[in-house]
Every structure is written in C-alpha cells, then in structure tokens.
Design a protein around this motif. Structure first.
Motif, short mmCIF file in Angstrom:
data_model
loop_
_atom_site.label_atom_id
_atom_site.label_comp_id
_atom_site.label_asym_id
_atom_site.label_seq_id
_atom_site.Cartn_x
_atom_site.Cartn_y
_atom_site.Cartn_z
N UNK A 1 66.70 -23.91 54.84
CA UNK A 1 65.91 -23.76 56.06
C UNK A 1 64.87 -22.65 55.92
N UNK A 2 65.21 -21.60 55.19
CA UNK A 2 64.23 -20.53 54.95
C UNK A 2 63.02 -21.08 54.20
N UNK A 3 63.28 -21.95 53.21
CA UNK A 3 62.18 -22.54 52.44
C UNK A 3 61.37 -23.51 53.29
N UNK A 4 62.05 -24.26 54.16
CA UNK A 4 61.34 -25.20 55.03
C UNK A 4 60.39 -24.46 55.95
N UNK A 5 60.86 -23.36 56.54
CA UNK A 5 60.00 -22.59 57.44
C UNK A 5 58.83 -21.96 56.67
N UNK A 6 59.12 -21.39 55.51
CA UNK A 6 58.08 -20.69 54.75
C UNK A 6 56.99 -21.63 54.27
N UNK A 7 57.37 -22.77 53.70
CA UNK A 7 56.39 -23.61 53.01
C UNK A 7 55.81 -24.73 53.86
N UNK A 8 56.49 -25.11 54.95
CA UNK A 8 55.98 -26.20 55.78
C UNK A 8 55.60 -25.74 57.18
N UNK A 9 56.11 -24.59 57.61
CA UNK A 9 55.80 -24.11 58.94
C UNK A 9 56.48 -24.89 60.05
N UNK B 1 59.60 -13.20 53.58
CA UNK B 1 58.25 -13.40 53.06
C UNK B 1 57.42 -14.27 54.00
N UNK B 2 58.06 -15.16 54.74
CA UNK B 2 57.32 -16.06 55.63
C UNK B 2 56.55 -15.29 56.70
N UNK B 3 57.08 -14.15 57.14
CA UNK B 3 56.39 -13.37 58.17
C UNK B 3 55.19 -12.62 57.58
N UNK B 4 55.33 -12.17 56.36
CA UNK B 4 54.20 -11.59 55.63
C UNK B 4 53.09 -12.63 55.51
N UNK C 1 51.37 -21.73 44.14
CA UNK C 1 51.74 -21.03 45.37
C UNK C 1 53.03 -21.57 45.96
N UNK C 2 53.21 -22.88 45.94
CA UNK C 2 54.43 -23.48 46.47
C UNK C 2 55.64 -23.07 45.63
N UNK D 1 60.56 -19.82 44.88
CA UNK D 1 61.30 -18.83 44.10
C UNK D 1 61.93 -17.77 44.99
N UNK D 2 61.38 -17.57 46.20
CA UNK D 2 61.98 -16.64 47.16
C UNK D 2 62.99 -17.40 48.00
N UNK D 3 64.20 -17.53 47.50
CA UNK D 3 65.22 -18.31 48.18
C UNK D 3 65.95 -17.48 49.24
N UNK D 4 66.69 -18.19 50.06
CA UNK D 4 67.55 -17.62 51.11
C UNK D 4 66.78 -16.62 51.98
#
Length: 744
Positions: A617-625, A117-120, A102-103, A108-111
């Motif tokens: 930063x997009x990855x930080x928000x998506x995967x760590x919240x 995807x984080x909002x989904x 999952x991580x 893999x969904x960069x930028x």
C-alpha cells in the motif's frame, strides 16, 4: 551488465578547568604563551590579532594544544568523509541506484520508507511549497476517507525540510541555467522496455538519499569527537571509529533503508549524548550548554516517534546516578527542566500529539522532579543508605506508572497500548493479533545468539566487559565506603575541589555504564534496537585509552602499545566484515510490482480506493497517488484496527464477512498476495495462524485467501493478476433508487 546511452542534461570562552579536562586539548604545562587580557578584552602587546593565531589566543590555547585540537578535528572530518563514502557506495552497489528509473527508485523505498518519501514527493511536485505543506497537513489519501495531519502523525519534519531545500536548490540553479542532473537511457534487457535514469542533485530521489548519507557522515565525525572526549585521548576517537566500521552491519542500517526515521534522528542523539557528557563533566555548566542540549534533544525527538523510549532510558540512567550520589541534585534538576521544555516545544510542533504527554518518558520527568524536590523529606523518613536508595527507586517506578495511566485516561490515548502488549508478550504467554504482527517479524524478536558472537569475534564484547567491570568495581568500592561511614556523608560531596572533581569524573562513567545496561536490555528484548547498543559499545570501547581507568598498565607508551595490539586483533574480523559488505553487489528489479503499478495507473480512476498488505500500500500511494485505507505506520490505534479489518482477507472467515469489512472502509480494490497467505517465518506466524488467535471459531477451515487465489467470485472479481499480485474488485450492490409514493 546494462548499456546506457547519454541523453541531454536535463561561544563562550572555556575555563582553565574545562581545558584541563578536554581530551582534544592537552593540559598546558610549564610556561604558557597565553596573553593577559586588558579591560577591553584585547590581548596586551599581542602581535597576533587576526587569523588562526588570533583564534588560538582567544581560546587560550598553547601552540601545542592548538595543533592537537586541529589534528583531532581533521581526523574527525576524515572519519566523517569515509563513512559518507562507505554508505553511498554500499547503497549504490546493492541497488545500482544510479541506473534505476524514477518508478524503480520509488519501488526501492519499500514499506515505511515509501510512505515517508511520498510526502517529500508531494511537496516538491506541488505548485508551491506552502501548497504542498497544506496537502500533507490535510491528507485525504493515506487513511481514506479520513483527513489527517500527516506532519503530526508521522514525524515528517525531515521530509518538509528536505523538500524546501530541494525546491530552493532547483529554483536557484534553474534561474541561473546550471545543469543539476545527467540522464541516461537504460537498456534493461530480458525483453523489458528501456527506461530513463537520472543522477545528480537535481534528481529528487538522489537529492534525498544524498542528504541522508551526508548527515550520517557527520554523525561519524561526532562519534570520533565523542570517543576522544570521553576517553581523554585522540586515540580513543580512533578506537570508537574503527569499532563502528568493524561492526558496521550491527551498528546501522541506514545504507539499506535511508528514509527510515532513525536515519534522521540518531545523529542528533549522538550530539545530545556528547553534550550531556560535557554537562556531566563540567562542575557548573553554562546556560548555553543547556540550551544546546535542549536543541539537540528536540532535533532527536521531532523526526522519530520512538525517541521518547530512548530518552526514558537516559533519564532513568541519570536518576540512578543521582541516587548513588554521583550527580548533584541541582544539575539533575537542570537537566530535567531542559527535557521538560524540549518535550513541551516538541508537543507544540507536533500539533498537540497526545502520545508525547501520555508517554512513560513525560511521566518519568515529573516523577523524578518531585522525588528530588522531596529529597529532604525522604532523608527524614528513611534511613540513609540502601533503604533510601530503594525507596526512591520504588517511588519513581510507582509514580511514573500511575501518572502515565492517569494521563492516558484523561487524554483518551491508546496509541502506545501495543507497546505494553509487546513487552507483556516477552515475559508471558500473552499474545494477540497486534503483538504477533510485531513478534513474528525477526527484527522485533529477541536478540539472536549470532549477534553477541559477532561482538565477540571483533573483541567489542570483551573490551566492553573489561571497561564496565573496572567502572563497576570502583563504584562498588565507593558505595561500600559510603555505607561504612553510616551514610553520614554524601558520595557527591564537594567539600574540596579535588574530591568534587573526582566524583564528577566518576559520575560520567557511571552514567555511561548504566546507559549501556539500558541499551543492552532494549536490544535483548527487541533485536532491532541493537542500533543503540552497538554504537554505544563502540563509545565505551574508547575508554581503553582512558588514563583514569587504565593507569595501572604503566607509562603512556606502554598503554598505547596495548591499545594498538587490541586494535590489530579487532581488525582481523573487522576487515573481514568490511570486505563482506563491499562484496554485496546487486541490482534492484521488481517487474511484478512494476506491472501492478502500471496497471493501476492506466486502468483505475484517481479516486479508486485500495487495500492490501501494508508494504504494498505504501508503494501504491507513492507511485500512483491512489487513496489507500491502511499503511505501514502501525503506531496509531485507529490504523491498527483498520489493518486488522483489511487483513481479515488472510483469515478463515467467510467471503461475505470480509467483503463487509472492506465495504465499511470504502475499498474498491484489494491487492492480494499469495505469499502473505502461505509465508511462515516460524510456527504460529503465518497470517492464518495469527488470525486463529483472534478467531478460534473458524480454526481448521481453509483460509479465505486460498479460495480467492482459485476463484474470487461471488463477492469479488479478479481484474488483474501476475505471478505475485492479484487485484480483486469489490463487487458492490448498486443502490436501488427509492420510488416516490405517488408513482407506486
């Protein structure tokens, strides 16, 4: 190779004129089997009241025409399936997505992809759908400490819809105990720990990308129908589909970047242009057709902030067709009203996003409406012919620009100011921080020379040049004939049915040619926008099957032989292009970023605020919240200013100044990447060089990021590092409590 061990599954009836013009249905000749209708609307003496025969009779089709229509629809469905399979396979081959944890799927969904995807993810993980929707509409993580409505800012309706479908799907299947995914234990080798990987529609990421590819498979079916309808031949649909496949790498990037806005929006643009073609071809389009145009327009605008610029080129092309006399004033006004209503509905659904009303697109709609309403006044003041055409064009440009800046001033909107700067930089030596952030990226640079060469090898460019040359030649003949008559009769006169039908048929070809020119200009200026140009070139290529343009070749058989010969030559390079795509085999892995995200998750508090490069930063928000202060959605003026402050780390300013910038934003940790300090796509495009334009006083000094890579003190302290990333903690001066006067 990886080893994996299986774990437990966790209408309205068509007129005869319309049918005669339909490319999917040949005009019925001779005797017809269509039954006359009685007053109650039922066929008289018809033994076929139900089933396919009943449908055929209701549509007024002969058996032969019905068979051709069925064949065309079957071919459209086949091309759609093939495109869906092609996209899915390319995506899987490139990333081995089915074997990722999952991580890893999230990484893999960069930028921008990760941001959307984080909002989904937020909605599907919330206690309820409404709770998730409330969170994304009152987001506190994306631009800390601001609370923003991300649905308004980021065009997130696709994520909202998919999240609701996912919750319903998992809810129903869970209620009935139906397994929706299969999970595996993946041995990654190289001393890395094994991970669990799931595939199936019950996996959130799998569900998400599957629907993206299904939508774009349906788009391919629309392309077939579009090519067939425009050319008047099912063979035209085949040409369009094959051209798209042969030039697939130049036509779309959905197989590499599924969550981008264009992946959701562009299929609806294809539908919208198909409906527009039907409206242009039909003498008196029905209200149903206009409503369908409006709905497709809305579905195109809601997912993508860039849609307004594409629709501006469409309205401009239609207006040019109107000026030349190929489009009647009444029909043009009907189309304008549809666009205006759609824009208004979109404005409401986007919670009053001022960028819509202050766009050149909105101003253009109003300007053209006024010009058409004053057409009689223009005719009185200016001489008919070239002069009135030029004056109408100048009136449109002048009034559109004036109205746009008036509305921007009234609403105080500056979100699209960077677009003006970007265009200005294309034609002058103007440059600033924000324009360089765009133009230094290859996708926002001018079109590379290799692109037209690739069009040349697949014959897409020569075919389009031939088609446009024939249309332009006929248009010039019409204009010369009109001018010789002294401009006393309009090109779009409909004194008799035959002349009117001929003008309508020419009008749709003129519009498509002008639209091709507009897309060419966009693609030349900004290479990324060739995703509009290449598919439209595939549509225009279908016209090699048009009897209207190529009747001079001879009888039908000879014409088809020529078309198949062209396709055979196209296939030489086209098949090679497809084989090159199929040969792409990879496996996604980003261990340094995985280490970074794991460290953040385990060693920082949930309210720790991060800053850094936009993609990271997009990855930080998506995967760590964790809250972040900047992100890749660069279209907002406030966000651009925030990013500029964050990126001062890569300037030549002092550490104290940069620390002050970060503290103003409330940043606790900065993720430093050495590559951003040293990377240089071309001269003048490294981050320190970009900053030299904004900060000439410090030119020549060593960039701060280099100092930080050696020793981060005294303003920061390094708390984590690996080969790629270094996390700097901002050292904040503790506040000294005030001592009461009586204790002093």
């Amino acid at each position: 190779m990886v080893a994996r061990n299986r774990k437990q599954p966790s209408k309205s009836p068509a007129t005869q004129t319309d049918r005669d013009r339909s490319p999917l249905v040949s005009p019925p000749g001779g005797r017809t089997t269509v039954r006359r209708l009685g007053r109650d609307g039922k066929a008289l003496n018809s033994p076929h009241a139900n089933g396919l025969s009943g449908i055929r009779h209701k549509l007024g089709l002969t058996p032969s025409a019905a068979a051709k229509l069925g064949t065309a629809l079957l071919l459209a469905a086949l091309t759609g399936y093939l495109h869906w399979h092609h996209l899915s396979q390319l995506f899987e081959n490139d990333r081995h997505f089915s074997h990722l944890s999952n991580l890893e799927k999230e990484m893999a969904f960069r930028t921008e992809m990760g941001l959307y995807y984080s909002y989904y993810k937020t909605i599907i993980e919330a206690p309820s759908f409404m709770d998730g929707l409330y969170v994304v509409m009152n987001d506190r993580l994306t631009e800390y400490p601001l609370v923003i409505n991300t649905l308004k800012r980021f065009n997130l309706y696709p994520e909202v819809v998919l999240a609701s479908w996912y919750r319903m799907y998992t809810g129903v299947t869970g209620f009935f105990g139906i397994p929706t995914k299969t999970c595996w234990s993946i041995n990654r080798g190289e001393g890395l720990t094994p991970v669990d990987s799931c595939e199936g529609m019950g996996d959130p990421a799998y569900f998400y990308v599957s629907f993206v590819f299904l939508l774009n498979g349906a788009m391919m079916s629309l392309f077939f129908v579009y090519g067939a309808y425009l050319s008047g031949s099912r063979l035209g649909g085949v040409v369009t589909a094959l051209c798209f496949f042969f030039n697939h790498g130049e036509s779309t990037r959905v197989m590499w970047t599924p969550p981008l806005r264009e992946s959701f929006a562009y299929p609806f643009l294809v539908l919208q242009m198909l409906l527009l073609t039907y409206i242009l071809r039909t003498r008196n389009p029905s209200r149903t057709a206009m409503v369908a145009l409006g709905v497709s327009n809305l579905c195109f605008m809601l997912p993508w902030q860039f849609a307004q610029f594409v629709l501006l080129t469409q309205v401009a092309s239609l207006f040019a067709s109107y000026i030349l006399g190929y489009l009647a004033a009444a029909k043009m006004q009907s189309i304008l009203v549809t666009h205006m209503i759609t824009l208004g509905v979109c404005f409401v659904l986007m919670f009053g996003n001022s960028m819509l009303l202050t766009s050149f697109y909105a101003s253009s709609l109003v300007s053209i409406w006024v010009i058409i309403a004053l057409r009689d006044r223009f005719a009185q003041v200016f001489k008919s012919g070239i002069i009135i055409w030029v004056m109408q064009g100048l009136a449109w440009v002048g009034s559109t620009v004036l109205l746009k800046f008036m509305l921007s001033t009234i609403f105080g909107a500056s979100d699209d100011a960077h677009i003006s700067g970007l265009i200005k930089s294309k034609f002058t030596s103007y440059k600033d921080f924000h324009t360089l952030m765009y133009t230094c990226a290859a996708e926002f640079d001018f079109m590379e020379l290799e692109t037209p060469l690739r069009y040349l090898k697949t014959l897409l460019l020569p075919v389009n040049v031939l088609v446009v040359a024939l249309i332009a030649g006929r248009t010039v003949q019409d204009i010369v004939r009109f001018l010789k008559q002294g401009g006393k009769t309009s090109v779009n006169t409909d004194d008799d049915e035959a002349a009117g039908s001929e003008i309508v048929a020419k009008g749709e070809l003129v519009y498509h040619s002008l639209q091709l020119v507009a897309f060419t200009v966009l693609a030349v200026l900004i290479m990324r926008l060739k995703l509009f140009l290449t598919p439209h070139m595939c549509i225009m290529a279908s016209l090699i099957c048009s009897k209207q343009l190529f009747a001079w070749i001879g009888e039908r058989f000879k014409h088809q032989v020529v078309v198949f010969a062209v396709l055979a030559i196209m296939a030489v390079q086209g098949v090679a292009n497809l084989q090159a795509q199929w040969a792409i085999i990879g496996e996604f892995s980003n261990v340094p970023q995985e280490e970074l995200l794991d460290w953040i998750q385990e060693n920082t508090s949930p309210d720790s605020v991060f800053a850094g490069a936009m993609p990271t930063m997009a990855s930080v928000k998506l995967s760590t919240g964790r809250p972040i202060v900047n992100h890749p959605h660069y279209e907002d003026a406030g966000l651009r200013d925030r990013t500029k402050q964050v990126y001062s780390m890569y300037s030549r300013m002092s550490g104290e100044t940069v620390k002050g910038n970060l503290m103003k934003l409330g940043v606790d940790f900065f993720v430093l990447e050495d590559s951003w300090c040293t990377r240089r796509t071309r001269p003048g495009c490294s981050m320190p060089e970009i900053w030299d334009v904004e900060d000439p006083e410090n030119v020549g000094k060593i960039p701060l990021c280099i100092h930080m890579s050696r020793n981060s003190r005294p303003h920061f302290v390094t708390v984590f590092y690996n080969d790629i990333y270094k996390v700097l903690k901002v050292l904040k001066v503790p506040k000294v409590p005030k001592v009461p006067k009586e204790l002093r």
